[in-house]
Design a protein around this motif. Sequence first.
Motif, PDB file in Angstrom:
ATOM      1  N   VAL A 179       0.859  -1.182   0.000  1.00  0.00           N
ATOM      2  CA  VAL A 179       0.000   0.000   0.000  1.00  0.00           C
ATOM      3  C   VAL A 179       0.895   1.231   0.000  1.00  0.00           C
ATOM      4  O   VAL A 179       1.778   1.349   0.846  1.00  0.00           O
ATOM      5  CB  VAL A 179      -0.920  -0.001   1.247  1.00  0.00           C
ATOM      6  N   PRO A 180       0.683   2.145  -0.954  1.00  0.00           N
ATOM      7  CA  PRO A 180       1.558   3.324  -1.010  1.00  0.00           C
ATOM      8  C   PRO A 180       1.442   4.188   0.249  1.00  0.00           C
ATOM      9  O   PRO A 180       0.400   4.209   0.908  1.00  0.00           O
ATOM     10  CB  PRO A 180       1.041   4.105  -2.225  1.00  0.00           C
ATOM     11  N   PHE A 181       2.521   4.874   0.520  1.00  0.00           N
ATOM     12  CA  PHE A 181       2.609   5.741   1.699  1.00  0.00           C
ATOM     13  C   PHE A 181       1.437   6.727   1.763  1.00  0.00           C
ATOM     14  O   PHE A 181       0.813   6.890   2.809  1.00  0.00           O
ATOM     15  CB  PHE A 181       3.950   6.490   1.635  1.00  0.00           C
ATOM     16  N   GLU A 182       1.132   7.368   0.640  1.00  0.00           N
ATOM     17  CA  GLU A 182       0.058   8.378   0.629  1.00  0.00           C
ATOM     18  C   GLU A 182      -1.282   7.768   1.033  1.00  0.00           C
ATOM     19  O   GLU A 182      -2.086   8.400   1.702  1.00  0.00           O
ATOM     20  CB  GLU A 182      -0.082   9.032  -0.751  1.00  0.00           C
ATOM     21  N   GLN A 183      -1.499   6.513   0.587  1.00  0.00           N
ATOM     22  CA  GLN A 183      -2.751   5.832   0.914  1.00  0.00           C
ATOM     23  C   GLN A 183      -2.836   5.523   2.412  1.00  0.00           C
ATOM     24  O   GLN A 183      -3.859   5.751   3.055  1.00  0.00           O
ATOM     25  CB  GLN A 183      -2.881   4.544   0.094  1.00  0.00           C
ATOM     26  N   GLU A 184      -1.750   5.006   2.963  1.00  0.00           N
ATOM     27  CA  GLU A 184      -1.739   4.713   4.406  1.00  0.00           C
ATOM     28  C   GLU A 184      -1.984   5.997   5.196  1.00  0.00           C
ATOM     29  O   GLU A 184      -2.705   6.003   6.191  1.00  0.00           O
ATOM     30  CB  GLU A 184      -0.393   4.099   4.837  1.00  0.00           C
ATOM     31  N   PHE A 185      -1.349   7.077   4.733  1.00  0.00           N
ATOM     32  CA  PHE A 185      -1.488   8.354   5.435  1.00  0.00           C
ATOM     33  C   PHE A 185      -2.935   8.841   5.378  1.00  0.00           C
ATOM     34  O   PHE A 185      -3.494   9.302   6.376  1.00  0.00           O
ATOM     35  CB  PHE A 185      -0.551   9.405   4.828  1.00  0.00           C
ATOM     36  N   LYS A 186      -3.536   8.709   4.188  1.00  0.00           N
ATOM     37  CA  LYS A 186      -4.921   9.137   4.004  1.00  0.00           C
ATOM     38  C   LYS A 186      -5.834   8.338   4.946  1.00  0.00           C
ATOM     39  O   LYS A 186      -6.692   8.910   5.615  1.00  0.00           O
ATOM     40  CB  LYS A 186      -5.316   8.908   2.544  1.00  0.00           C
TER      41      LYS A 186
END
Length: 325
Positions: A179-186
Amino acid sequence: SENSEKMMSMKFEEIISTLTKRETLYPCRDHYQYKGFWFPFRYLRQTLSMQENFKAQPSDIFLCSYPKTGTTWLKALTFSIITRDRFSDDDSTNPLLTKQPHECVPTVEVDSFTNPTLVETEFPLLATHLPYTCLPPSILESDCKIIYICREPKDTFVSWWHYMQKVKESADAFKAEVVPFEQEFKWFCEGKSSCGPYWNHVLDYWIASSVDRPERVFFLKYEDLKSNTLCYVKKLAEFMGKPFSTEEENQGVAEKIVARCHFESLSNLEVNKSGWIHPNTFRVKNSAFFRKGEIGDWKNLLTEDMAKSVDHITHEKFQSLGFTW
Ligand code: A3P
Protein backbone atom coordinates in the motif's frame (compact mmCIF):
# COMPACT_ATOMS: atom_id res chain seq x y z
CA SER A 1 -16.53 -28.87 19.74
CA GLU A 2 -15.23 -28.29 16.24
CA ASN A 3 -18.75 -28.08 14.84
CA SER A 4 -20.00 -25.43 17.20
CA GLU A 5 -16.82 -23.45 16.61
CA LYS A 6 -17.52 -23.58 12.89
CA MET A 7 -21.11 -22.45 13.40
CA MET A 8 -19.90 -19.61 15.58
CA SER A 9 -17.34 -18.60 13.00
CA MET A 10 -20.03 -18.58 10.30
CA LYS A 11 -22.30 -16.48 12.48
CA PHE A 12 -19.58 -13.85 12.95
CA GLU A 13 -18.62 -13.91 9.29
CA GLU A 14 -22.26 -13.28 8.43
CA ILE A 15 -22.37 -10.28 10.76
CA ILE A 16 -19.17 -8.92 9.25
CA SER A 17 -20.51 -9.29 5.72
CA THR A 18 -23.21 -6.73 6.56
CA LEU A 19 -20.72 -4.10 7.76
CA THR A 20 -19.25 -1.19 5.83
CA LYS A 21 -16.00 -2.13 4.15
CA ARG A 22 -13.06 0.19 3.60
CA GLU A 23 -12.70 0.93 -0.12
CA THR A 24 -9.37 -0.38 -1.34
CA LEU A 25 -7.34 -1.70 -4.22
CA TYR A 26 -5.58 -4.05 -1.82
CA PRO A 27 -7.92 -6.91 -0.87
CA CYS A 28 -5.60 -8.40 1.72
CA ARG A 29 -5.88 -5.10 3.58
CA ASP A 30 -9.69 -5.28 3.75
CA HIS A 31 -11.08 -3.52 6.81
CA TYR A 32 -14.60 -3.39 8.24
CA GLN A 33 -16.25 -0.73 10.36
CA TYR A 34 -17.61 -1.96 13.67
CA LYS A 35 -18.91 0.35 16.41
CA GLY A 36 -17.16 3.24 14.69
CA PHE A 37 -13.74 1.55 14.45
CA TRP A 38 -11.98 -0.20 11.57
CA PHE A 39 -10.70 -3.77 11.79
CA PRO A 40 -9.04 -6.28 9.49
CA PHE A 41 -11.37 -9.21 8.86
CA ARG A 42 -9.81 -11.86 11.07
CA TYR A 43 -9.29 -9.54 14.02
CA LEU A 44 -12.89 -8.49 13.80
CA ARG A 45 -14.08 -12.09 13.71
CA GLN A 46 -11.95 -12.72 16.78
CA THR A 47 -13.23 -9.57 18.47
CA LEU A 48 -16.85 -10.61 17.98
CA SER A 49 -16.09 -14.06 19.25
CA MET A 50 -14.29 -12.69 22.29
CA GLN A 51 -17.17 -10.40 23.14
CA GLU A 52 -19.31 -13.49 23.58
CA ASN A 53 -16.77 -15.90 24.99
CA PHE A 54 -13.92 -14.17 26.70
CA LYS A 55 -14.01 -14.47 30.48
CA ALA A 56 -11.76 -12.08 32.29
CA GLN A 57 -10.68 -12.72 35.87
CA PRO A 58 -11.14 -9.84 38.33
CA SER A 59 -7.40 -9.95 39.03
CA ASP A 60 -6.50 -9.53 35.33
CA ILE A 61 -4.61 -6.41 34.37
CA PHE A 62 -5.11 -5.34 30.76
CA LEU A 63 -2.54 -3.39 28.80
CA CYS A 64 -4.50 -1.51 26.16
CA SER A 65 -3.05 0.43 23.26
CA TYR A 66 -3.40 1.41 19.66
CA PRO A 67 -0.64 -0.34 17.66
CA LYS A 68 2.82 1.29 17.65
CA THR A 69 2.36 3.46 20.71
CA GLY A 70 4.80 1.62 22.98
CA THR A 71 3.00 -1.67 23.65
CA THR A 72 6.15 -3.81 23.54
CA TRP A 73 7.91 -1.58 26.04
CA LEU A 74 4.90 -1.44 28.35
CA LYS A 75 4.65 -5.22 28.21
CA ALA A 76 8.29 -5.59 29.19
CA LEU A 77 8.00 -3.09 32.06
CA THR A 78 4.78 -4.44 33.55
CA PHE A 79 5.90 -8.04 33.10
CA SER A 80 9.07 -7.19 35.00
CA ILE A 81 7.08 -5.48 37.74
CA ILE A 82 4.65 -8.34 38.20
CA THR A 83 7.25 -11.15 38.06
CA ARG A 84 10.02 -9.51 40.08
CA ASP A 85 9.60 -11.92 43.01
CA ARG A 86 9.95 -14.86 40.69
CA PHE A 87 12.87 -13.73 38.57
CA SER A 88 15.41 -11.53 40.26
CA ASP A 89 17.11 -9.36 37.70
CA ASP A 90 20.40 -11.19 37.37
CA ASP A 91 18.53 -14.47 37.11
CA SER A 92 19.24 -15.94 33.72
CA THR A 93 15.84 -17.68 33.77
CA ASN A 94 14.02 -14.38 33.34
CA PRO A 95 11.70 -14.97 30.36
CA LEU A 96 12.42 -11.49 29.00
CA LEU A 97 15.95 -12.63 28.17
CA THR A 98 14.81 -15.40 25.85
CA LYS A 99 11.28 -14.43 24.82
CA GLN A 100 9.97 -11.43 22.96
CA PRO A 101 7.81 -9.24 25.27
CA HIS A 102 4.78 -10.19 23.15
CA GLU A 103 5.36 -13.83 24.03
CA CYS A 104 5.53 -12.96 27.73
CA VAL A 105 2.27 -10.99 27.66
CA PRO A 106 -0.31 -12.26 25.18
CA THR A 107 -2.42 -9.94 23.07
CA VAL A 108 -5.82 -11.54 23.51
CA GLU A 109 -7.36 -10.98 20.08
CA VAL A 110 -4.18 -12.18 18.38
CA ASP A 111 -3.20 -15.07 20.63
CA SER A 112 -6.65 -16.56 21.08
CA PHE A 113 -7.26 -17.56 17.47
CA THR A 114 -7.66 -21.17 18.45
CA ASN A 115 -9.44 -20.81 21.77
CA PRO A 116 -11.17 -17.53 22.52
CA THR A 117 -12.02 -18.38 26.11
CA LEU A 118 -8.55 -19.18 27.24
CA VAL A 119 -5.33 -17.34 26.75
CA GLU A 120 -2.56 -19.22 28.52
CA THR A 121 -0.72 -17.02 30.91
CA GLU A 122 0.93 -17.68 34.22
CA PHE A 123 0.59 -14.10 35.38
CA PRO A 124 -2.60 -12.02 35.34
CA LEU A 125 -1.28 -9.73 32.63
CA LEU A 126 -2.90 -9.51 29.19
CA ALA A 127 -2.92 -7.03 26.35
CA THR A 128 -5.28 -5.83 23.64
CA HIS A 129 -5.43 -3.27 20.85
CA LEU A 130 -9.22 -3.13 21.03
CA PRO A 131 -10.95 0.23 21.48
CA TYR A 132 -12.54 0.75 24.90
CA THR A 133 -16.07 0.34 23.57
CA CYS A 134 -15.18 -2.94 21.84
CA LEU A 135 -13.63 -4.64 24.87
CA PRO A 136 -15.25 -7.94 25.80
CA PRO A 137 -17.92 -6.92 28.37
CA SER A 138 -16.45 -9.33 30.89
CA ILE A 139 -13.37 -7.09 31.28
CA LEU A 140 -15.43 -4.15 32.50
CA GLU A 141 -17.92 -6.32 34.40
CA SER A 142 -15.04 -7.93 36.32
CA ASP A 143 -13.74 -4.44 37.08
CA CYS A 144 -10.29 -5.37 35.75
CA LYS A 145 -7.50 -2.84 35.94
CA ILE A 146 -6.54 -1.27 32.63
CA ILE A 147 -3.30 0.44 31.69
CA TYR A 148 -3.54 2.46 28.50
CA ILE A 149 -0.57 3.86 26.61
CA CYS A 150 -0.83 6.36 23.78
CA ARG A 151 1.63 8.31 21.69
CA GLU A 152 1.89 11.51 19.69
CA PRO A 153 -0.22 10.84 16.55
CA LYS A 154 2.43 11.69 13.91
CA ASP A 155 5.03 9.48 15.55
CA THR A 156 2.42 6.74 15.87
CA PHE A 157 1.63 6.87 12.17
CA VAL A 158 5.28 6.95 11.13
CA SER A 159 6.08 4.00 13.39
CA TRP A 160 3.14 2.12 11.85
CA TRP A 161 4.37 2.85 8.32
CA HIS A 162 7.83 1.47 9.02
CA TYR A 163 6.36 -1.52 10.80
CA MET A 164 4.15 -2.35 7.83
CA GLN A 165 7.20 -2.34 5.56
CA LYS A 166 8.78 -4.91 7.86
CA VAL A 167 5.59 -6.96 7.95
CA LYS A 168 5.52 -7.00 4.17
CA GLU A 169 9.06 -8.30 4.10
CA SER A 170 8.27 -11.13 6.48
CA ALA A 171 4.60 -12.09 6.10
CA ASP A 172 3.67 -13.95 2.93
CA ALA A 173 0.10 -12.70 2.89
CA PHE A 174 1.24 -9.14 2.43
CA LYS A 175 3.99 -9.65 -0.08
CA ALA A 176 2.00 -8.90 -3.19
CA GLU A 177 0.28 -5.79 -1.98
CA VAL A 178 2.32 -2.80 -1.02
CA VAL A 179 0.00 0.00 0.00
CA PRO A 180 1.56 3.32 -1.01
CA PHE A 181 2.61 5.74 1.70
CA GLU A 182 0.06 8.38 0.63
CA GLN A 183 -2.75 5.83 0.91
CA GLU A 184 -1.74 4.71 4.41
CA PHE A 185 -1.49 8.35 5.43
CA LYS A 186 -4.92 9.14 4.00
CA TRP A 187 -6.45 6.20 5.86
CA PHE A 188 -4.81 7.28 9.10
CA CYS A 189 -6.16 10.84 8.81
CA GLU A 190 -9.61 9.64 7.76
CA GLY A 191 -9.66 7.39 10.80
CA LYS A 192 -9.63 4.25 8.68
CA SER A 193 -6.37 2.76 9.91
CA SER A 194 -6.43 -0.56 11.82
CA CYS A 195 -8.18 0.05 15.17
CA GLY A 196 -8.72 3.66 14.06
CA PRO A 197 -9.76 6.42 14.26
CA TYR A 198 -6.62 6.74 16.36
CA TRP A 199 -7.90 9.88 18.10
CA ASN A 200 -11.14 8.19 19.17
CA HIS A 201 -9.18 5.20 20.46
CA VAL A 202 -7.22 7.56 22.73
CA LEU A 203 -10.23 9.67 23.71
CA ASP A 204 -12.39 6.78 24.84
CA TYR A 205 -9.68 5.50 27.19
CA TRP A 206 -8.91 9.05 28.30
CA ILE A 207 -12.53 9.55 29.28
CA ALA A 208 -12.59 6.16 30.99
CA SER A 209 -9.50 7.13 32.98
CA SER A 210 -10.67 10.60 33.92
CA VAL A 211 -14.45 10.23 34.23
CA ASP A 212 -15.85 6.70 34.12
CA ARG A 213 -13.38 4.57 36.06
CA PRO A 214 -10.46 6.69 37.27
CA GLU A 215 -9.39 4.14 39.90
CA ARG A 216 -9.29 1.30 37.41
CA VAL A 217 -7.79 2.93 34.31
CA PHE A 218 -4.20 4.21 34.30
CA PHE A 219 -3.57 6.51 31.34
CA LEU A 220 -0.03 6.94 30.10
CA LYS A 221 1.74 8.78 27.28
CA TYR A 222 4.77 7.25 25.56
CA GLU A 223 6.52 10.61 25.74
CA ASP A 224 6.03 10.87 29.51
CA LEU A 225 7.15 7.29 30.02
CA LYS A 226 10.27 8.07 28.02
CA SER A 227 11.17 11.27 29.82
CA ASN A 228 10.57 9.84 33.30
CA THR A 229 10.62 6.07 33.08
CA LEU A 230 11.60 5.45 36.70
CA CYS A 231 8.80 7.60 38.10
CA TYR A 232 6.23 5.81 35.92
CA VAL A 233 7.55 2.37 36.74
CA LYS A 234 6.93 3.18 40.40
CA LYS A 235 3.46 4.55 39.64
CA LEU A 236 2.65 1.49 37.53
CA ALA A 237 3.79 -0.84 40.29
CA GLU A 238 1.54 0.95 42.74
CA PHE A 239 -1.42 0.87 40.37
CA MET A 240 -0.85 -2.83 39.75
CA GLY A 241 -1.01 -3.45 43.48
CA LYS A 242 2.69 -4.31 43.69
CA PRO A 243 4.38 -1.18 45.05
CA PHE A 244 8.13 -1.32 45.67
CA SER A 245 8.99 -1.93 49.29
CA THR A 246 11.56 0.13 51.16
CA GLU A 247 13.96 -2.75 50.87
CA GLU A 248 13.42 -2.89 47.12
CA GLU A 249 13.87 0.87 46.94
CA ASN A 250 17.22 0.48 48.70
CA GLN A 251 18.23 -2.28 46.32
CA GLY A 252 17.32 -0.16 43.30
CA VAL A 253 14.91 -2.78 41.95
CA ALA A 254 12.86 -0.25 39.96
CA GLU A 255 16.05 1.19 38.45
CA LYS A 256 17.09 -2.27 37.32
CA ILE A 257 13.72 -2.84 35.66
CA VAL A 258 14.06 0.44 33.81
CA ALA A 259 17.54 -0.53 32.63
CA ARG A 260 16.52 -4.02 31.53
CA CYS A 261 13.59 -2.66 29.50
CA HIS A 262 15.55 0.19 27.98
CA PHE A 263 15.37 0.26 24.19
CA GLU A 264 19.08 -0.53 23.82
CA SER A 265 19.01 -3.48 26.23
CA LEU A 266 15.85 -5.09 24.87
CA SER A 267 16.57 -4.55 21.19
CA ASN A 268 20.08 -6.01 21.55
CA LEU A 269 18.95 -9.31 23.01
CA GLU A 270 19.49 -12.18 20.59
CA VAL A 271 15.80 -13.17 20.72
CA ASN A 272 14.72 -9.69 19.69
CA LYS A 273 17.32 -9.45 16.94
CA SER A 274 16.75 -12.78 15.27
CA GLY A 275 13.52 -14.41 16.51
CA TRP A 276 10.05 -14.55 14.99
CA ILE A 277 6.64 -13.96 16.49
CA HIS A 278 3.41 -15.86 15.72
CA PRO A 279 5.18 -18.36 13.49
CA ASN A 280 1.84 -20.00 12.63
CA THR A 281 -0.31 -17.00 11.88
CA PHE A 282 0.95 -13.49 11.57
CA ARG A 283 4.64 -14.21 11.03
CA VAL A 284 6.68 -11.12 11.89
CA LYS A 285 10.31 -10.68 12.85
CA ASN A 286 10.76 -9.78 16.51
CA SER A 287 13.09 -7.02 15.39
CA ALA A 288 10.13 -5.28 13.68
CA PHE A 289 8.98 -4.19 17.14
CA PHE A 290 12.21 -2.32 17.82
CA ARG A 291 13.08 0.44 15.39
CA LYS A 292 14.32 3.71 16.92
CA GLY A 293 12.19 4.37 19.98
CA GLU A 294 12.56 8.12 19.60
CA ILE A 295 10.28 11.10 19.98
CA GLY A 296 9.73 13.28 16.90
CA ASP A 297 10.95 10.85 14.25
CA TRP A 298 7.95 11.90 12.11
CA LYS A 299 10.17 14.76 10.91
CA ASN A 300 12.13 12.30 8.80
CA LEU A 301 9.09 11.13 6.88
CA LEU A 302 6.18 13.57 6.85
CA THR A 303 6.08 16.74 4.78
CA GLU A 304 5.16 19.99 6.51
CA ASP A 305 1.67 19.83 5.01
CA MET A 306 1.16 16.29 6.22
CA ALA A 307 2.27 17.26 9.71
CA LYS A 308 -0.15 20.19 9.65
CA SER A 309 -3.06 17.98 8.63
CA VAL A 310 -2.44 15.58 11.50
CA ASP A 311 -1.93 18.42 13.99
CA HIS A 312 -5.16 19.98 12.83
CA ILE A 313 -7.13 16.80 13.54
CA THR A 314 -5.41 16.40 16.92
CA HIS A 315 -6.30 19.97 17.83
CA GLU A 316 -9.94 19.55 16.73
CA LYS A 317 -10.41 16.31 18.61
CA PHE A 318 -8.54 17.03 21.81
CA GLN A 319 -8.52 20.75 22.55
CA SER A 320 -11.90 20.91 24.26
CA LEU A 321 -10.75 18.25 26.73
CA GLY A 322 -7.52 20.03 27.59
CA PHE A 323 -5.62 17.05 26.29
CA THR A 324 -2.40 17.93 24.48
CA TRP A 325 1.00 16.69 23.38
P1 A3P B 1 9.46 3.55 16.48
O1 A3P B 1 8.94 2.87 15.26
O2 A3P B 1 9.13 5.02 16.50
O3 A3P B 1 10.88 3.30 16.74
P2 A3P B 1 4.51 -1.09 19.72
O4 A3P B 1 5.33 -1.77 20.75
O5 A3P B 1 3.21 -0.56 20.27
O6 A3P B 1 4.35 -1.89 18.49
O7 A3P B 1 5.31 0.24 19.34
C1 A3P B 1 6.53 0.15 18.66
C2 A3P B 1 7.31 1.43 18.91
O8 A3P B 1 7.85 1.41 20.23
C3 A3P B 1 8.47 1.55 17.95
O9 A3P B 1 8.66 2.94 17.74
C4 A3P B 1 9.59 0.91 18.78
O10 A3P B 1 10.88 1.25 18.36
C5 A3P B 1 9.28 1.50 20.15
N1 A3P B 1 9.87 0.73 21.23
C6 A3P B 1 10.00 -0.62 21.35
N2 A3P B 1 10.64 -0.96 22.47
C7 A3P B 1 10.92 0.20 23.12
C8 A3P B 1 11.58 0.51 24.34
N3 A3P B 1 12.09 -0.44 25.12
N4 A3P B 1 11.70 1.81 24.68
C9 A3P B 1 11.21 2.79 23.90
N5 A3P B 1 10.58 2.57 22.73
C10 A3P B 1 10.42 1.28 22.34
